[in-house]
Design an enzyme around this catalytic site. Structure first.
Site, PDB file in Angstrom:
ATOM      1  N   CYS A  53       1.001   0.129   1.756  1.00 28.86           N
ATOM      2  CA  CYS A  53       0.958   1.578   1.538  1.00 28.86           C
ATOM      3  C   CYS A  53      -0.262   1.955   0.708  1.00 28.86           C
ATOM      4  CB  CYS A  53       2.241   2.068   0.871  1.00 28.86           C
ATOM      5  SG  CYS A  53       2.686   1.167  -0.615  1.00 28.86           S
ATOM      6  N   GLY A  90      11.203   9.187   4.741  1.00 28.63           N
ATOM      7  CA  GLY A  90      11.443   9.742   3.418  1.00 28.63           C
ATOM      8  C   GLY A  90      11.956  11.167   3.462  1.00 28.63           C
ATOM      9  N   SER A 118       8.032   5.141   5.522  1.00 27.96           N
ATOM     10  CA  SER A 118       7.177   6.183   6.082  1.00 27.96           C
ATOM     11  C   SER A 118       7.555   7.559   5.542  1.00 27.96           C
ATOM     12  CB  SER A 118       7.308   6.199   7.604  1.00 27.96           C
ATOM     13  OG  SER A 118       8.601   6.650   7.995  1.00 27.96           O
ATOM     14  N   GLU A 140       9.020   6.422  -2.379  1.00 31.24           N
ATOM     15  CA  GLU A 140       7.664   5.867  -2.413  1.00 31.24           C
ATOM     16  C   GLU A 140       7.256   5.705  -0.959  1.00 31.24           C
ATOM     17  OE1 GLU A 140       4.569   4.178  -1.958  1.00 31.24           O
ATOM     18  OE2 GLU A 140       5.710   2.335  -2.188  1.00 31.24           O
TER      19      GLU A 140
END
Length: 511
Positions: A298, A247, A243, A264
C-alpha cells in the site's frame, strides 16, 4: 530453505487444516475449503476450511467470555504474554518468513522483514503495557479531582489483506492484547495458511501460561464471513486493511451500528525529486519503492514527480537500474522481484498497461507477462516505467503492480499540488538537500498524507510511528505512537471528596 512438507511441519500445519479457531478449539466442518496455491510455482500448498455462521457465533461467544477474564489481568502481565509471543516469533522467524514468501510471493528477505515487524511491535507493546496513561485535570469546583483513564474496549475484529499476511494482524493484536481486548481475525483468502500458522503460535504461548486462549480467534472465508463481523454489535471495533472499495463497504456497515472502524486502505504514493536531489542515494530507494513486493505494498511508490531540470538524468538512471533487475523465484535471494500474488493481479496489471497506451503514455521500460521455465505459475511480470500526465484516470487509480509513473514539474508549488492531487493520502516523500524545500513539504501547505518522508522512499515504516493515511486511505492509525487508544474506551472521572455539592458552571439548585 525448507521443503514444503518440512515447512508445514515446522509451523504445525498439515495438508488440510481447520480454518476456524476459538482459541485452542478448532473446527473442521469440511465446508468450502479454501485452497492455497503458491504464486511462486503454482503448486498447491495446503487448504483450510471456511467458517460457518454457527462456528462464527461460537467464536464470538468464546472471545467475549475470554475477554472478561483477560481484562482483569494486570496490563503488565498481559504484556508479559506478548513478550513471550515475540520470543517465539524469533525462534520461528525463518520458517514463518519463508511461508509468507511462498504463499504470498514477496521476496524471502521481505518475508523475514515482515516477521521482524511482528517482533518489533511485540517489543513496543511490552513497554506500552506499563504506559497506558490517562491524564489529570484541575477541577473548577473546590475539593474535586478530575482525571481520565482508559479501559479495555472488548472485541477487536481484524480483516487483513494478502500483501502483509502476518504483520498487520500483529500490529493490531499486540496492542489490543496489552489493552485488555480479545481479537478475531479474518485473514485474506489468498493467504489463509499464514493465519493458521500465527494462530497456532500464539495458542502455544497462551496454553503454556494457562491464559484464556480465546483472546485470539481465527475465522476464514469470503466477503460474507467478513460481513458477519462488520455487522455484529458484539464487536465494537473493526480494523480493516485493504482496498478503498472494501473500506467504504466496511465503513458503512460499521457506521450503521455506530461501531468504531480503523481503516488503512489504498495508497497512490508519490516522491518529489527537486534539483538538489542526491541521485546516488535516491535511485535505490525509488527502485525498491516501486518494485518491492512486486509493487503490491500500500506504500509502494506509484508516481515520481521530477523537476524538469533533472528529469532526463533521473529517467536515464532509472532505466539503467531497471535493466539490472532480476525477476524470479522470491526464495532465491539473488532475485530482486518475485511474482504478483495471482493471475487476477496479472490481469489488472495488463489492463493498466493498455490504459496507459490508450491515454498516450510512453513506456520507457516495457512490461509484459513472463513465460517459460521458472515462470510456470503465470504470475510473473516485468516492472514498468511510463511517462504520463498526473490527471489521467489510470494514474489517479492505484494499480497493485510494479508500474512507476514519471511526471514532470517546473516549480515546487506545482509539484506539491500534483502530489496531493489524488484521492488517496497514505505515504509521500521528497528527495532534497535544500532545507527550505524540506520544511515546505512537511508544513501545513505541504504533503496531505499521513506519512511524509524526506530523503527516504514511500515504502516501509518503523513500528514506533503511527501508520495510516488521510482522505480515501481511511484516516486510521495502526502500530506505534498513541495508536493504542483506539483499542480502549476513554472515561472521564470526577471525584468529590468534600462535604458540599457545588455544581459545575456555578449553577444554583436548592431544594
Amino acid at each position: 530453505m525448507l521443503t514444503t512438507e518440512k515447512l508445514l511441519s515446522e509451523l504445525g500445519l498439515e495438508s488440510s487444516n481447520p480454518g476456524t479457531y476459538a482459541g485452542s478449539e478448532s473446527f473442521s466442518s469440511q465446508n468450502n475449503f479454501i485452497s492455497s496455491h503458491s504464486p511462486v510455482d503454482g503448486k498447491r500448498i495446503s487448504e483450510v476450511d471456511s467458517t460457518t455462521k454457527s462456528e462464527y457465533n461460537y467464536v464470538v461467544e468464546s472471545a467475549l467470555k475470554a475477554q472478561k477474564e483477560w481484562r482483569r489481568i494486570p496490563a503488565p502481565k498481559r504484556g508479559e504474554i506478548v513478550r513471550q509471543f515475540g520470543e517465539l516469533l524469533r525462534e520461528k522467524k525463518a520458517a514463518l518468513g519463508q511461508l509468507v514468501s511462498y504463499e504470498m510471493g514477496k521476496s524471502y528477505q521481505e518475508g523475514l522483514g515482515e516477521v521482524q515487524e511482528m517482533i518489533d511491535i511485540c517489543d513496543f507493546a511490552v513497554g506500552l503495557s506499563r504506559q497506558l496513561h490517562g491524564f489529570t485535570m484541575h477541577s473548577e469546583r473546590p475539593q474535586h479531582r478530575m482525571y481520565e483513564q482508559y479501559h479495555p474496549l472488548g472485541l477487536v475484529g481484524i480483516i487483513s489483506a494478502f500483501n502483509f499476511p502476518v504483520a498487520v494482524w500483529c500490529w493490531n493484536t499486540a496492542l489490543a492484547w496489552v489493552c485488555g481486548d480479545a481479537c478475531i481475525w479474518k485473514p485474506s483468502e489468498k493467504s489463509p495458511l499464514c493465519g493458521v500458522a500465527c494462530q497456532k503460535l500464539i495458542i502455544e504461548v497462551l496454553e503454556k501460561n494457562n491464559m484464556p486462549t480465546a483472546i485470539s480467534c481465527l475465522i476464514n472465508g469470503d466477503k460474507e464471513v467478513g460481513e458477519w463481523m462488520t455487522t455484529d454489535n458484539r464487536v465494537p471495533l473493526i480494523s480493516a486493511t485493504g482496498s478503498i472499495r472494501m473500506g467504504k463497504q466496511v465503513a458503512v456497515k460499521v457506521g450503521e451500528r455506530l461501531g468504531k472502524s480503523l481503516l488503512e486502505l489504498g495508497g497512490n504514493n508519490a516522491v518529489i525529486l527537486t534539483p538538489s536531489t542526491d541521485l546516488e542515494m535516491a535511485i535505490p530507494a525509488l527502485v525498491f519503492g516501486a518494485v518491492g513486493t512486486c509493487g503490491q505494498r500500500c506504500t509502494s511508490t506509484r508516481r515520481l514527480i521530477i523537476q524538469e531540470g533533472i528529469y532526463e538524468k533521473v529517467k536515464e538512471s532509472l532505466v539503467k537500474a531497471y535493466g539490472q533487475l532480476k525477476i524470479g523465484n522470491p526464495l532465491d535471494e539473488s532475485n530482486h522481484v518475485g511474482p504478483l500474488t495471482d493471475t487476477d493481479a496479472v490481469k489488472m496489471y495488463e489492463s493498466a498497461l493498455n490504459k496507459i497506451k490508450e491515454s498516450g503514455g510512453k513506456l520507457l521500460v516495457e512490461g509484459g507477462k513472463l513465460e517459460g521455465s521458472g515462470y510456470e505459475s503465470g504470475c510473473y511480470v516485468k516492472p514498468v516505467i511510463a511517462e504520463v500526465e498526473n490527471d489521467w484516470e489510470i494514474v489517479q487509480e492505484e494499480t497493485f503492480a510494479p508500474i512507476l509513473y514519471l511526471i514532470k514539474y517546473k516549480e515546487l508549488d506545482e509539484a506539491i499540488e500534483l502530489q496531493n492531487g489524488v484521492k488517496q493520502g497514505l505515504s509521500s516523500a521528497m528527495m532534497t538537500t535544500n532545507m527550505r524545500e524540506m520544511e515546505r513539504f512537511l508544513s501545513q501547505d505541504g504533503s496531505d498524507c499521513g506519512i511524509a518522508n524526506v530523503n527516504i522512499g514511500t515504502s516501509g515504516a518503523e513500528i514506533g510511528g503511527a501508520f495510516g493515511g488521510e482522505k480515501e486511505t481511511g484516516g486510521g492509525r495502526e502500530s506505534g505512537s498513541d495508536a493504542w487508544k483506539v483499542y480502549m474506551r476513554r472515561q472521564t472521572n470526577t471525584i468529590n471528596y468534600g462535604t458540599e455539592l457545588p455544581l459545575a458552571q456555578g449553577i444554583k439548585f436548592e431544594i
